[in-house]
Design a protein around this motif. Sequence first.
Motif, short mmCIF file in Angstrom:
data_model
loop_
_atom_site.label_atom_id
_atom_site.label_comp_id
_atom_site.label_asym_id
_atom_site.label_seq_id
_atom_site.Cartn_x
_atom_site.Cartn_y
_atom_site.Cartn_z
N LEU A 181 44.79 43.07 44.75
CA LEU A 181 45.95 43.72 44.15
C LEU A 181 46.83 44.42 45.19
CD1 LEU A 181 46.66 43.61 41.13
CD2 LEU A 181 45.83 45.95 40.91
N GLU A 182 46.22 44.84 46.29
CA GLU A 182 47.01 45.53 47.32
C GLU A 182 48.00 44.59 48.01
OE1 GLU A 182 43.65 43.56 49.39
OE2 GLU A 182 43.79 44.84 47.60
N THR A 183 47.88 43.29 47.77
CA THR A 183 48.80 42.31 48.35
C THR A 183 50.21 42.44 47.79
OG1 THR A 183 46.99 40.72 48.59
CG2 THR A 183 49.22 39.82 48.64
N TYR A 184 50.32 42.89 46.54
CA TYR A 184 51.57 42.74 45.80
C TYR A 184 52.45 43.99 45.82
CZ TYR A 184 48.81 38.81 44.20
OH TYR A 184 48.03 37.68 44.17
N ASP A 185 53.75 43.73 45.95
CA ASP A 185 54.76 44.79 45.87
C ASP A 185 55.17 45.03 44.42
OD1 ASP A 185 55.16 44.81 48.82
OD2 ASP A 185 55.98 42.81 48.44
#
Length: 279
Positions: A181-185
């Motif tokens: 989830l930390e991948t997404y803006d």
Amino acid sequence: MKKLFGVIGDPIKHSMSPSMHNDLFQIYGIDAHYQAFHVKKEHLSDAILGFRALGIAGFNVTVPHKEAIIPLLDELDPLAKAIGAVNTVVYDNGKLKGFNTDGSGFVKGLLDRVSSLKDKKVLIVGAGGAARAIYFTMAEAGPQLLDICNRTVSKAELIVKECPFQVPASALDINKAESKLETYDLIIQTTPMGMAPAIEESPLSVHNLKPGSFVSDIVYNPLETRLLREAGNKGAEIQNGVDMFVHQGALAFEKWTGIEPDIKRMKDKVLKQLGGLSC
């Protein structure tokens, strides 16, 4: 003779559409009435026959009928055909024509809060009619990455495969999406989970959410879903479904009447009825 408009869905009691559209009819001096109709899946075809008999001027379609209604219509707008879902129907010269304003309505509302989509890594949660409309419209905008996750991954894979616009993308299961989830803006929640009365439901955990990301939930009742509350607590900027709801409603109203309505008035009306401030 007063024209009849409406919305069909199951559930439908929560809908703000009647209040919003009836206010617009009044301020623009249109002799019309907008009514919510509770229609179960097994009664959909009978409901459409009834609308034809009544000569309904137009109506909106919400869950769970956005895809099932297509065979019951006479014509489809090309975008609605590509998406495979309809949320707005116009009665024109004896024919029912289906449109989809979900995707364009969502993006219009999103761009009120986000300056550009080109540099964004985006995750869409869900693979229903609204997800498909939003996915196609977002893909056309050309984000850096556009992933989609769903409990049934095959449904997400189909959306990626059939999207007419090329964009870097993957279809994921919920667990995989949560783990990265930390991948997404930008995260866009498109399912009914968290909608009243089941307000404590959430489609995924935000444990790995990146602080400063943007989380948008298309549910507008309640104004703050569990997902948005938890995302806000993790430092994300949040947006509920009011902006999308108002913009897609404005597009439908324009198709029915030829009038571009007052967006601010529509939003204020909805927020007043919901008894809160939009996030």
